[in-house]
Design a protein around this motif. Sequence first.
Motif, PDB file in Angstrom:
ATOM      1  N   ILE A 193     -46.446 -22.893  -6.869  1.00 17.73           N
ATOM      2  CA  ILE A 193     -47.083 -23.780  -5.897  1.00 17.73           C
ATOM      3  C   ILE A 193     -48.445 -24.213  -6.439  1.00 17.73           C
ATOM      4  N   ALA A 194     -48.731 -25.483  -6.342  1.00 15.49           N
ATOM      5  CA  ALA A 194     -49.978 -26.023  -6.875  1.00 15.49           C
ATOM      6  C   ALA A 194     -51.178 -25.561  -6.050  1.00 15.49           C
ATOM      7  N   LEU A 195     -52.298 -25.430  -6.724  1.00 15.91           N
ATOM      8  CA  LEU A 195     -53.526 -25.013  -6.041  1.00 15.91           C
ATOM      9  C   LEU A 195     -53.898 -25.985  -4.929  1.00 15.91           C
ATOM     10  N   THR A 254     -51.982 -27.773  -3.075  1.00 12.16           N
ATOM     11  CA  THR A 254     -51.147 -27.547  -1.899  1.00 12.16           C
ATOM     12  C   THR A 254     -51.715 -26.419  -1.048  1.00 12.16           C
ATOM     13  N   ILE A 255     -52.118 -25.363  -1.732  1.00  9.92           N
ATOM     14  CA  ILE A 255     -52.684 -24.223  -1.007  1.00  9.92           C
ATOM     15  C   ILE A 255     -53.971 -24.633  -0.312  1.00  9.92           C
ATOM     16  N   GLN A 256     -54.807 -25.329  -1.042  1.00 10.37           N
ATOM     17  CA  GLN A 256     -56.101 -25.697  -0.467  1.00 10.37           C
ATOM     18  C   GLN A 256     -55.954 -26.605   0.753  1.00 10.37           C
TER      19      GLN A 256
END
Lengths: 138, 138
Positions: free
Chosen positions: B106-108, B110-112
Amino acid sequence: MLQLDYSNPQPLYEQIKEKVKEMIFRGLLPAHQQLPSVRELAAMLTVNPNTIQKAYRDLEIQGYLYSVRGKGNFVAAPTQEHIASQAEALLKDMAVPIKKLRLLGIALETIQNRVVQAYEEKSFSGQAGHDHHEGGRP
Amino acid sequence: MLQLDYSNPQPLYEQIKEKVKEMIFRGLLPAHQQLPSVRELAAMLTVNPNTIQKAYRDLEIQGYLYSVRGKGNFVAAPTQEHIASQAEALLKDMAVPIKKLRLLGIALETIQNRVVQAYEEKSFSGQAGHDHHEGGRP
DNA sequence: TTACTGTATTAACTACAATAGTACAGTTGG
DNA sequence: CCAACTGTACTATTGTAGTTAATACAGTAA
């Protein structure tokens, strides 16, 4: 390769599940790779076969493994859907501490900095084990 | 005001601790405010007084309350140090799911995005349906 | 004194985690 | 077929945590 922590309040079968999942995600266990048998892994970890059985069963229900009677347990081929649902659960887990942090008056930037930090950090239990294929041998 | 969930696997005393902490953080319980007595709250929640006693005791050890024999339990005055240590624990909790998310690919970003979303979300316990969109980014 | 507070202790019951042992069902190679 | 492996199911037992229950003791206040 797969070390259990008896001082951890987390149940042994949960620890085993975590480790197996982690190895799958790391690519150490490719799809359709056979796992150690219930009895074999139990002997390796010096725990009861029932404990391994429970871990494998849970992982099968969660879609990480498939098991064939008389043959063994194997790594399931990952689906995009499966990964997405796992990610969604993890993202949901993050929401709880974030909301508490906001209640504590912690700034969003502070949280985001730590998110980046955690994301970039060399992850936990860092050493990569080597693959060691092995047949049953008395 | 303080509702317990018996279908929740979390122990009752843990649920009580969470609720009290939340009320303190929300400012509903100012410093030195007296809490319901052990027996009184037990009657209100229809649980055993020992369960309340354990919750209060834990909260006292964690620095949320102070208790005076013969008088009652009271909300402790918050210290900067206490808040910082609570925040640190929560930030640490976030690290685990973040590292798993990275393993999932999962891309950073997306998390942010989800971090911001969780941070800005109003609701916490119980109330749903009110989608009071505030702020937001262009 | 009486009635409230917190605190401590013991017993019992339930649920879960884990071990142990046994049994049964399916696969595979000699 | 048979032996040796696989998964699976079941019962019994132990230990521990969570919870209830009942009782007792200690301090405070009207």
